[in-house]
Enzyme design. Structure first.
Site, mmCIF file in Angstrom:
data_model
loop_
_atom_site.group_PDB
_atom_site.id
_atom_site.type_symbol
_atom_site.label_atom_id
_atom_site.label_comp_id
_atom_site.label_asym_id
_atom_site.label_seq_id
_atom_site.Cartn_x
_atom_site.Cartn_y
_atom_site.Cartn_z
ATOM 1 N N LYS A 1 0.828 -1.209 0.000
ATOM 2 C CA LYS A 1 0.000 0.000 0.000
ATOM 3 C C LYS A 1 0.868 1.267 0.000
ATOM 4 O O LYS A 1 0.429 2.314 -0.482
ATOM 5 C CB LYS A 1 -0.923 0.026 1.223
ATOM 6 C CG LYS A 1 -1.838 -1.176 1.380
ATOM 7 C CD LYS A 1 -2.850 -1.279 0.261
ATOM 8 C CE LYS A 1 -3.961 -2.284 0.560
ATOM 9 N NZ LYS A 1 -3.491 -3.691 0.625
HETATM 10 C C1 LIG Z 1 -4.022 -4.786 0.107
HETATM 11 C C2 LIG Z 1 -3.184 -5.990 0.054
HETATM 12 C C3 LIG Z 1 -3.412 -7.007 -0.886
HETATM 13 C C4 LIG Z 1 -4.571 -6.963 -1.859
HETATM 14 O O1 LIG Z 1 -4.406 -5.960 -2.832
HETATM 15 P P1 LIG Z 1 -5.678 -5.439 -3.653
HETATM 16 O O2 LIG Z 1 -5.162 -4.301 -4.431
HETATM 17 O O3 LIG Z 1 -6.697 -5.053 -2.632
HETATM 18 O O4 LIG Z 1 -6.125 -6.584 -4.487
HETATM 19 C C5 LIG Z 1 -2.557 -8.099 -0.902
HETATM 20 N N1 LIG Z 1 -1.550 -8.198 -0.025
HETATM 21 C C6 LIG Z 1 -1.295 -7.256 0.896
HETATM 22 C C7 LIG Z 1 -0.187 -7.453 1.856
HETATM 23 C C8 LIG Z 1 -2.096 -6.116 0.958
HETATM 24 O O5 LIG Z 1 -1.835 -5.182 1.875
#
Ligand SMILES: *Cc1c(COP(=O)(O)O)cnc(C)c1O
Length: 496
Positions: free
Chosen positions: A112
């Protein structure tokens, strides 16, 4: 050429890039999509010689067409700096397929950070460009990682406040500690009795509440969203697909133009959708492999064409993927419906009313770029343990879901094209599940003893993000019911 953004539910709602970033969600509840996907302007060879920041500029300028070069470079340079613990920002690891694209070198050690370190700058710049006078209030629902990354991005950013809702019993202890210790008077963290979908639905309801919007306006506030539905998050994620391809070229791991596969651990469908945009821009991608955990609503969708959220919500060891409504899928549905807002709106209303919808044959044909599968809890743990025993590399639970699904893909398809596993979190963020997978004997250790043990077995230094919370004070302890989210916002903003 100027790119405009349209709502996925109504062709008549359009916005410039900066307006779309400010709004987050379109007025009708649809998501903003670019009116066309631009093609890469630079050749792959040229991109191969570029830094992350340079690639970021090359991609973002094609989408954020109302930003000046100076504005965009200001945002990029403030985002991708020493907050990341490697100058590569998003390094590709390994010297044979499958490679690992590590997206966890930012301030909260999960992927993120890739988008949330730039979003605050995109947003303040957008506010200035549109002469917005209200203070921006970021409202975010989190399954664990977005929350902390958004808090870290927006803390102390002038002209903004941020409220984060997380499922009280649905995040890892380290994730929770990271959030509730967040400093900054403009931050507010609230645990809710409910799951991530409840939190997300609650936030969407607040966004769509016209009366509340008026009250906010009277008090000098306006909402925006840091969730992955904001195009200010989606577009920055296109960058690392291009950049990882460029790195592989640069290291002569692949030939120019060689098609590769990306395996993406998926929840809200934001990360993998960015990969799809990269493919549409001309990046040589063969398949986008969509990896789910036991909440395998997307696997079912890719195999049957039916999206059905009517099922039990499972809590897994990959909590950031514990999602039954993948918001960003709406952008793909819109696209495969031939950019039809009418068709998409119809399906989304079925999703709201019945919790499910089915796409038609023609739309199914358009899904050939994707392959979906899922990994059970046992398979995920085995993947962590097997890879560690064979190579010494320790991956987190989300990455392990992807790794496990990649093995299934290979068994089924025997596709020899090279693959990149998109690694979305540091194993330090999910230490207990990771260590348990490697040796159940670790079970008796405390969270931070496990952290030290992980350092010993992996040889990877404990990241700053973890060191910081060892002794940090809890600053947020608000808990509320999922029906009280609006009141929590009112109380924090002191709205009358
Ligand atoms: C948010 C997240 C995901 C999923 O990503 P999306 O964009 O919501 O599909 C996968 N792994 C981690 C560690 C995340 O923080």
């Amino acid at each position: 050429m100027e790119i405009l953004y349209r709502s996925t539910r109504n062709d008549n709602i359009t916005a410039t890039a900066s307006e779309a970033i400010l709004k987050g969600l379109a007025e009708d509840g649809g998501l903003f999509v670019p009116d066309r996907i631009p093609l890469l302007e630079k050749s792959l060879d040229e991109l191969a010689g570029m830094t992350y920041r340079e690639v970021a500029y090359e991609i973002m300028k094609l989408y954020f067409t109302d930003f000046t070069e100076e504005e965009l470079k200001y945002c990029i340079n403030h985002a991708y700096d020493t907050k990341f613990d490697t100058t590569k920002i998003a390094p590709v690891i390994g010297d044979k397929s499958p490679y690992f694209l590590e997206l966890f070198h930012g301030s909260t050690i999960a992927f993120k950070d890739m988008a949330l370190s730039i979003l605050p700058y995109l947003m303040i710049t957008s506010a200035k460009k549109n002469k917005a006078e209200n203070e921006i209030v970021i409202l975010t629902a989190t399954s664990g990682d977005t929350g902390k990354a958004a808090l870290a991005g927006f803390a102390e950013v002038e002209g903004t406040k941020i409220v984060v809702f997380y499922p009280k019993n649905g995040v890892s202890p380290i994730q929770e500690k990271q959030m509730v210790t967040q400093k900054g008077d403009n931050t507010h963290v609230v645990g809710i009795h409910g799951n991530f979908d409840d939190a997300q639905t609650g936030v969407k309801n607040i966004f769509n509440d016209k009366e509340f919007e008026q009250l906010m306006n009277q008090n000098g506030y306006q909402f925006s969203s840091a969730n992955s539905i904001n195009i200010g998050r989606l577009i920055p994620q296109v960058v690392y697909y291009v950049y990882s391809y460029a790195q592989l070229l640069n290291k002569k791991e692949i030939e120019p133009g060689e098609k590769i596969n990306f395996v993406v651990p998926t929840g809200n469908f934001g990360n993998i959708l960015a990969g799809y945009y990269a493919k549409e821009m001309g990046l040589p991608i063969h398949k986008l492999i969509c990896a789910s955990n036991d909440n395998k609503v997307l696997f079912d969708f890719f195999t049957t064409g039916i999206y059905d959220r009517n099922r039990e919500f499972m809590l897994t060891s990959s909590p950031s993927m514990d999602i039954l409504i993948s918001s960003n899928l709406e952008r793909l549905i819109y696209k495969i419906a031939g950019n039809s807002a009418t068709k998409n709106a119809e399906l989304m209303s079925q999703l709201t009313i019945d919790g499910k919808y089915e796409i038609n044959e023609a739309m199914k044909q358009e899904l050939a770029d994707f392959y979906g599968n899922y990994a059970t809890e046992k398979e995920t743990a085995e993947a962590i343990s097997d890879l560690y025993k064979n190579s010494g590399y320790v991956m987190d639970t989300h990455t392990a879901v992807a790794y496990s699904v990649y093995n299934k893909y290979m068994e089924e398809m025997n596709d020899l094209k090279k693959a990149v596993i998109v690694s979305t979190a540091s194993p330090y963020k999910f230490t207990r599940s990771v260590m348990d997978a490697i040796d159940p004997g670790y079970d008796t250790l405390s969270d931070f003893e496990l952290v030290d043990e992980l350092e010993k077995i992996s040889g990877v230094k404990v990241p700053m993000a973890i060191e910081e919370i060892r002794s940090a004070k809890v600053l947020h302890d608000t808990i509320c019911d999922k029906s009280e989210m609006k009141d929590a916002v009112k109380a924090f903003l002191k709205l009358k």
